[in-house]
Design a protein around this motif. Sequence first.
Motif, PDB file in Angstrom:
ATOM      1  N   LYS A  73       0.851  -1.193   0.000  1.00 49.01           N
ATOM      2  CA  LYS A  73       0.000   0.000   0.000  1.00 49.01           C
ATOM      3  C   LYS A  73       0.882   1.236   0.000  1.00 49.01           C
ATOM      4  O   LYS A  73       1.819   1.345   0.789  1.00 49.01           O
ATOM      5  CB  LYS A  73      -0.913  -0.008   1.229  1.00 49.01           C
ATOM      6  CG  LYS A  73      -1.873   1.168   1.299  1.00 49.01           C
ATOM      7  CD  LYS A  73      -2.659   1.174   2.609  1.00 49.01           C
ATOM      8  CE  LYS A  73      -3.714   0.104   2.646  1.00 49.01           C
ATOM      9  NZ  LYS A  73      -4.607   0.249   3.840  1.00 49.01           N
ATOM     10  N   GLN A  75       1.587   4.169   1.237  1.00 46.55           N
ATOM     11  CA  GLN A  75       1.425   5.134   2.311  1.00 46.55           C
ATOM     12  C   GLN A  75       2.477   4.891   3.388  1.00 46.55           C
ATOM     13  O   GLN A  75       3.067   3.805   3.476  1.00 46.55           O
ATOM     14  CB  GLN A  75       0.033   5.083   2.911  1.00 46.55           C
ATOM     15  CG  GLN A  75      -0.321   3.790   3.611  1.00 46.55           C
ATOM     16  CD  GLN A  75      -1.746   3.806   4.135  1.00 46.55           C
ATOM     17  OE1 GLN A  75      -2.677   4.097   3.401  1.00 46.55           O
ATOM     18  NE2 GLN A  75      -1.918   3.485   5.397  1.00 46.55           N
ATOM     19  N   SER A  77       2.474   4.455   6.653  1.00 43.67           N
ATOM     20  CA  SER A  77       2.337   3.442   7.699  1.00 43.67           C
ATOM     21  C   SER A  77       2.779   2.068   7.200  1.00 43.67           C
ATOM     22  O   SER A  77       3.532   1.357   7.878  1.00 43.67           O
ATOM     23  CB  SER A  77       0.899   3.406   8.210  1.00 43.67           C
ATOM     24  OG  SER A  77      -0.020   3.281   7.140  1.00 43.67           O
ATOM     25  N   ALA A  78       2.317   1.663   6.023  1.00 43.01           N
ATOM     26  CA  ALA A  78       2.695   0.360   5.470  1.00 43.01           C
ATOM     27  C   ALA A  78       4.192   0.297   5.191  1.00 43.01           C
ATOM     28  O   ALA A  78       4.848  -0.723   5.456  1.00 43.01           O
ATOM     29  CB  ALA A  78       1.906   0.085   4.195  1.00 43.01           C
ATOM     30  N   ASN A  79       4.747   1.383   4.684  1.00 40.03           N
ATOM     31  CA  ASN A  79       6.157   1.392   4.331  1.00 40.03           C
ATOM     32  C   ASN A  79       7.043   1.383   5.578  1.00 40.03           C
ATOM     33  O   ASN A  79       8.089   0.730   5.615  1.00 40.03           O
ATOM     34  CB  ASN A  79       6.470   2.616   3.464  1.00 40.03           C
ATOM     35  CG  ASN A  79       7.632   2.382   2.526  1.00 40.03           C
ATOM     36  OD1 ASN A  79       7.959   1.242   2.189  1.00 40.03           O
ATOM     37  ND2 ASN A  79       8.266   3.453   2.104  1.00 40.03           N
ATOM     38  N   ASN A  81       6.160   0.058   8.460  1.00 40.89           N
ATOM     39  CA  ASN A  81       6.054  -1.306   8.977  1.00 40.89           C
ATOM     40  C   ASN A  81       7.004  -2.253   8.256  1.00 40.89           C
ATOM     41  O   ASN A  81       7.618  -3.136   8.877  1.00 40.89           O
ATOM     42  CB  ASN A  81       4.619  -1.811   8.842  1.00 40.89           C
ATOM     43  CG  ASN A  81       3.684  -1.225   9.877  1.00 40.89           C
ATOM     44  OD1 ASN A  81       4.109  -0.773  10.939  1.00 40.89           O
ATOM     45  ND2 ASN A  81       2.394  -1.230   9.582  1.00 40.89           N
ATOM     46  N   LYS A 169       2.639  -2.358  15.426  1.00 41.89           N
ATOM     47  CA  LYS A 169       2.679  -1.924  14.030  1.00 41.89           C
ATOM     48  C   LYS A 169       1.952  -0.601  13.884  1.00 41.89           C
ATOM     49  O   LYS A 169       1.003  -0.306  14.613  1.00 41.89           O
ATOM     50  CB  LYS A 169       2.010  -2.965  13.122  1.00 41.89           C
ATOM     51  CG  LYS A 169       2.791  -4.241  12.952  1.00 41.89           C
ATOM     52  CD  LYS A 169       2.124  -5.141  11.911  1.00 41.89           C
ATOM     53  CE  LYS A 169       2.956  -6.374  11.655  1.00 41.89           C
ATOM     54  NZ  LYS A 169       2.366  -7.222  10.578  1.00 41.89           N
ATOM     55  N   ASP A 171      -0.730   1.614  12.265  1.00 41.40           N
ATOM     56  CA  ASP A 171      -2.056   1.259  11.754  1.00 41.40           C
ATOM     57  C   ASP A 171      -2.152   1.693  10.295  1.00 41.40           C
ATOM     58  O   ASP A 171      -2.128   2.891   9.982  1.00 41.40           O
ATOM     59  CB  ASP A 171      -3.132   1.952  12.595  1.00 41.40           C
ATOM     60  CG  ASP A 171      -4.531   1.419  12.308  1.00 41.40           C
ATOM     61  OD1 ASP A 171      -4.812   1.087  11.144  1.00 41.40           O
ATOM     62  OD2 ASP A 171      -5.337   1.360  13.256  1.00 41.40           O
ATOM     63  N   GLU A 172      -2.303   0.727   9.394  1.00 37.24           N
ATOM     64  CA  GLU A 172      -2.278   1.016   7.959  1.00 37.24           C
ATOM     65  C   GLU A 172      -3.586   1.579   7.434  1.00 37.24           C
ATOM     66  O   GLU A 172      -3.693   1.888   6.246  1.00 37.24           O
ATOM     67  CB  GLU A 172      -1.841  -0.236   7.202  1.00 37.24           C
ATOM     68  CG  GLU A 172      -0.424  -0.645   7.565  1.00 37.24           C
ATOM     69  CD  GLU A 172       0.099  -1.844   6.779  1.00 37.24           C
ATOM     70  OE1 GLU A 172      -0.550  -2.250   5.796  1.00 37.24           O
ATOM     71  OE2 GLU A 172       1.161  -2.371   7.167  1.00 37.24           O
ATOM     72  N   MET A 178      -1.400   8.652  11.741  1.00 35.01           N
ATOM     73  CA  MET A 178      -0.577   7.458  11.905  1.00 35.01           C
ATOM     74  C   MET A 178       0.438   7.603  13.029  1.00 35.01           C
ATOM     75  O   MET A 178       0.721   6.655  13.757  1.00 35.01           O
ATOM     76  CB  MET A 178       0.135   7.086  10.605  1.00 35.01           C
ATOM     77  CG  MET A 178       1.192   8.059  10.138  1.00 35.01           C
ATOM     78  SD  MET A 178       2.294   7.387   8.844  1.00 35.01           S
ATOM     79  CE  MET A 178       3.415   6.361   9.799  1.00 35.01           C
TER      80      MET A 178
END
Length: 251
Positions: A73, A75, A77-79, A81, A169, A171-172, A178
């Motif tokens: 994804k 964004q 947060s995902a990156n 993580n 983590k 939150d995606e 975030m």
Amino acid sequence: MDSFLRLSVCIPAYSMGGMGAQYLKTSLDILGQQEFRDFEVVVADQSDDNSIAELCLSYENMSVRHLDTRHLKRQGSANTNAAIEAAQGEIIKVLFQDDFLNGNDALTKIAGAFDDPEVHWIVTGSEHTRDGQTLIRPFVPHFHSRIQFGKNTISSPSVLALRRAHAPKFDEVLIWLMDVDYYKQCSLCFGLPKVLLEPLVVNRQHSGQVSASVSRALVRRELRYVRQKYAAHMSWGDWWHYIGRLRRTFL
């Protein structure tokens, strides 16, 4: 890779309007000058060209691992993580690519804070810059129990470090909230952070920041989401605070 590596610097990266590689180079140069050497750098890269990948390959004086995360994804947060999940150090030091450490002893002081086994997460003081040279607006962080609703009294995740074991983590679902949501998660997991008052991080301010393009509709959606997420922990005062924050998005 040393299985007893002390610290991992986790950098989520993307093109950032064509400035991503330039900003990252500034940060990597400063990391290369750190007196503390027991660390790796993990760059999770969502840029659309090879400039960041090629930059990472050019640093032979320290361990820099480049991760291609364009399949995730798109964004922060995902990156972030992805970088944390790939890290091998005992301590995670988050550092956004447009920010940089302040001083060659910054990692020494950050890692040293974890010599106390009771310390699980820390936040540090910070300063700001617009030109990458002049430092302005020193900021001392503090935590408050309603931080998840967007009144950020800690600053960007670049001031954050925590033990990798049991690290939550990001939150995606979230974009605007975030960072403050993560601080709330950490407080529920570990208690209050240890605060290092010294400004060990410089936050860069520029027009390409995510916060500069956040819509009111997104803010409302995320406020409602975190309200539902933490409903079991909310007092009447928290509810009134939430309503006030939500109301301002309609004005």
